[in-house]
Design a protein around this motif. Structure first.
Motif, PDB file in Angstrom:
ATOM      1  N   GLY A  66      69.544  64.590  84.047  1.00 21.51           N
ATOM      2  CA  GLY A  66      68.366  64.305  84.845  1.00 21.51           C
ATOM      3  C   GLY A  66      68.615  63.519  86.111  1.00 21.51           C
ATOM      4  N   VAL A  67      69.893  63.218  86.390  1.00 19.08           N
ATOM      5  CA  VAL A  67      70.231  62.442  87.590  1.00 19.08           C
ATOM      6  C   VAL A  67      70.953  63.341  88.592  1.00 19.08           C
ATOM      7  CG1 VAL A  67      71.503  60.474  88.500  1.00 19.08           C
ATOM      8  CG2 VAL A  67      70.425  60.313  86.251  1.00 19.08           C
ATOM      9  N   LEU A  68      70.478  63.348  89.844  1.00 17.12           N
ATOM     10  CA  LEU A  68      71.099  64.158  90.883  1.00 17.12           C
ATOM     11  C   LEU A  68      72.393  63.492  91.330  1.00 17.12           C
ATOM     12  CD1 LEU A  68      71.062  66.490  92.949  1.00 17.12           C
ATOM     13  CD2 LEU A  68      69.716  64.993  94.462  1.00 17.12           C
ATOM     14  N   ASN A  69      73.530  64.172  91.140  1.00 11.05           N
ATOM     15  CA  ASN A  69      74.836  63.668  91.565  1.00 11.05           C
ATOM     16  C   ASN A  69      75.225  64.322  92.885  1.00 11.05           C
ATOM     17  OD1 ASN A  69      76.600  62.151  89.155  1.00 11.05           O
ATOM     18  ND2 ASN A  69      74.812  63.283  88.456  1.00 11.05           N
ATOM     19  N   ILE A  70      75.434  63.500  93.903  1.00 10.09           N
ATOM     20  CA  ILE A  70      75.790  63.991  95.232  1.00 10.09           C
ATOM     21  C   ILE A  70      77.241  63.608  95.506  1.00 10.09           C
ATOM     22  CG2 ILE A  70      75.221  63.940  97.693  1.00 10.09           C
ATOM     23  CD1 ILE A  70      72.431  62.870  96.827  1.00 10.09           C
ATOM     24  N   LYS A  71      78.096  64.608  95.684  1.00 12.19           N
ATOM     25  CA  LYS A  71      79.516  64.355  95.921  1.00 12.19           C
ATOM     26  C   LYS A  71      79.875  64.665  97.381  1.00 12.19           C
ATOM     27  CE  LYS A  71      81.003  65.284  91.156  1.00 12.19           C
ATOM     28  NZ  LYS A  71      81.904  66.057  90.264  1.00 12.19           N
ATOM     29  N   LEU A  72      80.538  63.720  98.030  1.00 12.27           N
ATOM     30  CA  LEU A  72      80.947  63.895  99.427  1.00 12.27           C
ATOM     31  C   LEU A  72      82.466  63.857  99.525  1.00 12.27           C
ATOM     32  CD1 LEU A  72      77.938  62.860  99.655  1.00 12.27           C
ATOM     33  CD2 LEU A  72      78.600  61.872 101.853  1.00 12.27           C
ATOM     34  N   ASN A  73      83.033  64.827 100.254  1.00 11.80           N
ATOM     35  CA  ASN A  73      84.481  64.795 100.474  1.00 11.80           C
ATOM     36  C   ASN A  73      84.824  63.742 101.520  1.00 11.80           C
ATOM     37  OD1 ASN A  73      84.001  65.909 103.043  1.00 11.80           O
ATOM     38  ND2 ASN A  73      84.416  68.003 102.363  1.00 11.80           N
ATOM     39  N   GLY A  82      75.688  49.118 106.097  1.00  7.77           N
ATOM     40  CA  GLY A  82      76.252  49.228 104.751  1.00  7.77           C
ATOM     41  C   GLY A  82      75.340  48.677 103.688  1.00  7.77           C
ATOM     42  N   PHE A  83      74.739  47.505 103.944  1.00  4.62           N
ATOM     43  CA  PHE A  83      73.832  46.912 102.967  1.00  4.62           C
ATOM     44  C   PHE A  83      72.545  47.726 102.838  1.00  4.62           C
ATOM     45  CE2 PHE A  83      76.513  43.178 102.785  1.00  4.62           C
ATOM     46  CZ  PHE A  83      76.272  42.696 101.498  1.00  4.62           C
ATOM     47  N   LEU A  84      72.106  48.334 103.927  1.00  2.72           N
ATOM     48  CA  LEU A  84      70.932  49.211 103.861  1.00  2.72           C
ATOM     49  C   LEU A  84      71.194  50.380 102.923  1.00  2.72           C
ATOM     50  CD1 LEU A  84      68.137  50.142 104.876  1.00  2.72           C
ATOM     51  CD2 LEU A  84      69.309  51.291 106.771  1.00  2.72           C
ATOM     52  N   PHE A  85      72.371  50.989 103.068  1.00  5.48           N
ATOM     53  CA  PHE A  85      72.709  52.125 102.206  1.00  5.48           C
ATOM     54  C   PHE A  85      72.930  51.666 100.765  1.00  5.48           C
ATOM     55  CE2 PHE A  85      75.435  55.464 100.424  1.00  5.48           C
ATOM     56  CZ  PHE A  85      74.687  56.578 100.775  1.00  5.48           C
ATOM     57  N   MET A  86      73.506  50.485 100.590  1.00  4.29           N
ATOM     58  CA  MET A  86      73.678  49.929  99.244  1.00  4.29           C
ATOM     59  C   MET A  86      72.338  49.778  98.542  1.00  4.29           C
ATOM     60  SD  MET A  86      76.488  46.966  98.643  1.00  4.29           S
ATOM     61  CE  MET A  86      76.427  46.174 100.218  1.00  4.29           C
ATOM     62  N   PHE A  87      71.328  49.345  99.307  1.00  2.00           N
ATOM     63  CA  PHE A  87      69.989  49.178  98.736  1.00  2.00           C
ATOM     64  C   PHE A  87      69.408  50.530  98.326  1.00  2.00           C
ATOM     65  CE2 PHE A  87      65.324  48.841  99.351  1.00  2.00           C
ATOM     66  CZ  PHE A  87      65.057  47.894  98.358  1.00  2.00           C
ATOM     67  N   ILE A  88      69.669  51.559  99.156  1.00  2.36           N
ATOM     68  CA  ILE A  88      69.190  52.909  98.828  1.00  2.36           C
ATOM     69  C   ILE A  88      69.845  53.411  97.552  1.00  2.36           C
ATOM     70  CG2 ILE A  88      69.195  55.326  99.592  1.00  2.36           C
ATOM     71  CD1 ILE A  88      68.942  54.251 102.482  1.00  2.36           C
ATOM     72  N   THR A  89      71.166  53.229  97.432  1.00  7.03           N
ATOM     73  CA  THR A  89      71.855  53.684  96.217  1.00  7.03           C
ATOM     74  C   THR A  89      71.429  52.863  95.007  1.00  7.03           C
ATOM     75  OG1 THR A  89      73.764  52.247  96.725  1.00  7.03           O
ATOM     76  CG2 THR A  89      73.870  54.529  97.475  1.00  7.03           C
ATOM     77  N   PHE A 141      69.167  59.434  91.522  1.00  5.08           N
ATOM     78  CA  PHE A 141      70.338  60.052  92.160  1.00  5.08           C
ATOM     79  C   PHE A 141      71.501  59.068  92.190  1.00  5.08           C
ATOM     80  CE2 PHE A 141      67.835  58.092  95.530  1.00  5.08           C
ATOM     81  CZ  PHE A 141      68.774  57.347  96.204  1.00  5.08           C
ATOM     82  N   LYS A 142      72.695  59.582  92.402  1.00  4.37           N
ATOM     83  CA  LYS A 142      73.888  58.755  92.585  1.00  4.37           C
ATOM     84  C   LYS A 142      74.858  59.475  93.507  1.00  4.37           C
ATOM     85  CE  LYS A 142      77.094  58.606  89.431  1.00  4.37           C
ATOM     86  NZ  LYS A 142      77.855  58.433  88.176  1.00  4.37           N
ATOM     87  N   PHE A 143      75.675  58.702  94.224  1.00  8.35           N
ATOM     88  CA  PHE A 143      76.657  59.265  95.146  1.00  8.35           C
ATOM     89  C   PHE A 143      78.063  59.092  94.584  1.00  8.35           C
ATOM     90  CE2 PHE A 143      73.138  58.783  98.064  1.00  8.35           C
ATOM     91  CZ  PHE A 143      73.314  59.811  98.993  1.00  8.35           C
ATOM     92  N   LYS A 165      78.546  49.061  94.796  1.00  9.21           N
ATOM     93  CA  LYS A 165      77.441  49.253  93.848  1.00  9.21           C
ATOM     94  C   LYS A 165      76.758  47.909  93.617  1.00  9.21           C
ATOM     95  CE  LYS A 165      80.045  53.011  91.734  1.00  9.21           C
ATOM     96  NZ  LYS A 165      80.803  53.478  90.534  1.00  9.21           N
ATOM     97  N   LEU A 166      75.587  47.749  94.226  1.00 11.82           N
ATOM     98  CA  LEU A 166      74.882  46.479  94.226  1.00 11.82           C
ATOM     99  C   LEU A 166      74.562  45.981  92.820  1.00 11.82           C
ATOM    100  CD1 LEU A 166      73.706  44.417  96.222  1.00 11.82           C
ATOM    101  CD2 LEU A 166      71.556  45.696  96.176  1.00 11.82           C
ATOM    102  N   TRP A 167      74.299  46.898  91.914  1.00 11.71           N
ATOM    103  CA  TRP A 167      73.909  46.499  90.565  1.00 11.71           C
ATOM    104  C   TRP A 167      75.034  45.825  89.778  1.00 11.71           C
ATOM    105  CZ3 TRP A 167      74.045  51.431  92.526  1.00 11.71           C
ATOM    106  CH2 TRP A 167      75.056  52.261  92.072  1.00 11.71           C
ATOM    107  N   GLU A 168      76.256  45.991  90.240  1.00  8.34           N
ATOM    108  CA  GLU A 168      77.379  45.372  89.533  1.00  8.34           C
ATOM    109  C   GLU A 168      77.482  43.866  89.794  1.00  8.34           C
ATOM    110  OE1 GLU A 168      80.827  47.527  90.731  1.00  8.34           O
ATOM    111  OE2 GLU A 168      80.418  49.235  89.411  1.00  8.34           O
TER     112      GLU A 168
END
Length: 411
Positions: A8-15, A52-59, A68-70, A305-308
């Motif tokens: 149920g979680v969208l996994n987005i993989k970037l090269n 970077g912190f903005l994107f960390m908050f989004i993730t 979702f997760k990257f 990963k902010l949650w860590e």
């Protein structure tokens, strides 16, 4: 790029290419946001930290909501880091030492000793609270003196040793340091100046041509000149990395590759000043370093990963709070007197709070504010940036390695 739904979680993989492109976009976004928010400019928060912190908050939102997760292929980060620290080394001319004289040596030694006490404070708190040594050291001289670059570099090394949250702890501590550096530096300098009724020395005859040492030729660089400057960076990176590996084997622990590269670059710069092997161009090298630092920080921060960090907040905050209190006490009551208890000493103490808790730009912000209000201190404006930008590394890097080797265990 690939998309996959797992449980149920969208996994987005970037090269690696897409990861780098995203980091570059976040960097531009960071600059745009920083321009519009005065707080970020006032406290010298770097643009890649903002993006970077903005994107960390989004993730974090994606993780917290199981939406979702990257997954990133982060190939370029370590190379960019190595390039940046190599360019720092190439900017260090021994001629600067001669210009600073005795006061520069005294200030340099003070900063080195303070870095040792910062690490000692961190380790002491680990004994009292149970916070693991890597996280305490990342909240000490590594992030306070070294800033985001060193915090993330050492954080990556600690992560490889089994401390997964290390890069995030380093980034958080370095950001906290940047903010407090500007909050306390100016007021502390102002308090010293007004309490002791200090004023600039108008008879000062200090040579203020220090910028000429890194001045570039008026002639346009040829393509070959540019290539030689780039090749010198790559050669220093290569030789420095090999030296770091050998040092690591001798001390039986991972030795940061960038430390070896930086010191090889110092030798390269100063040998070239004597032999003129190639047409060294400071602006070019400094520009390359600035681009590499920004991309490196953007890559490093957006993948954290902010949650860590949740389980470490209390201990890390205690360490950085103690670092701030220590800096205030030492600068106000001790360093000011050692430096001569005069106007230059007061401005230098403001600068010390800047780069001793944040970064060299923070030191310059603190000192500039005092100079504009009370008058110019040429000694402070020359000596503090030299020590903060590079010289302090000569002391804090080896001593920090000793603390790591003595107190950190591989999981």
């Amino acid at each position: 790029m690939s998309f996959e739904i797992i449980e149920g979680v969208l996994n987005i993989k970037l090269n690696s290419t897409l990861t780098l492109a995203l980091a570059a976009i976040l960097l531009i976004i960071g600059y745009s946001i920083k321009k519009k928010i005065n707080f970020l400019n006032k406290y010298c928060i770097p643009a890649p930290v903002v993006g970077g912190f903005l994107f960390m908050f989004i993730t974090w939102l994606g993780h917290n909501g199981n939406i979702f997760k990257f997954t990133f292929e982060n190939t370029f980060q370590s190379t960019f880091m190595l390039v940046f620290f190599t360019t720092v080394g190439l900017g260090a001319s021994f001629s600067l030492l001669k210009k600073g004289g005795k006061l520069l040596i005294i200030y340099w030694l003070i900063c080195g000793i303070i870095s040792i006490f910062q690490n000692a404070i961190g380790i002491t708190i680990t004994k009292l609270t149970g916070l693991e040594a890597p996280y305490a050291l990342l909240s000490s001289a590594i992030s306070m003196i070294g800033g985001h670059g060193a915090a993330l570099a050492y954080g990556t090394s600690f992560s490889n040793m089994g401390y997964e949250s290390a890069p995030l702890v380093g980034a958080a501590a370095a950001t906290f340091g940047l903010i407090t550096a500007v909050l306390i530096g100016g007021p502390l300098g102002r308090k010293l100046i007004e309490k002791h009724n200090l004023s600039p020395d108008t008879s000062e005859t200090l040579d203020n041509s220090i910028s000429n040492i890194n001045a570039d030729s008026v002639e346009k660089l040829s393509d070959l000149d540019i290539i030689k400057n780039v090749v010198s960076i790559l050669v220093c990176m290569a030789i420095g990395s090999l030296i770091s590996v050998q040092i690591g084997k001798l001390i039986k622990m991972d030795f940061p590759a960038y430390v070896g590269a930086m010191f090889v670059a110092v030798l390269m710069r100063n040998i070239n000043e004597k032999t003129k092997i190639y047409n060294f161009n400071f602006s070019l090298v400094d520009g390359i370093g600035n681009v590499m630092l920004n991309l490196y920080l953007s890559l490093a921060l957006m993948t954290l990963k902010l949650w860590e960090l949740s389980g470490l907040i209390g201990g890390v905050l205690l360490v950085v709070a103690c670092q701030v209190i220590f800096m205030i006490i030492v600068a106000y009551f001790i360093v000011f007197k050692i430096l001569g208890a005069n106007y230059d000493a007061a401005v230098m103490c403001a600068g010390l709070c800047g780069h001793g808790l944040g970064a060299t730009p923070s030191a310059i912000v603190n000192m500039t504010a005092l100079n504009e209000k009370y008058g110019m201190s040429r000694k402070a404006m020359m000596i503090v940036p030299i020590v903060g930008a590079f010289l302090v590394d000569i002391i804090y890097q080896p001593t920090t390695i000793w603390f790591i080797k003595t107190f950190v265990e591989t999981k």
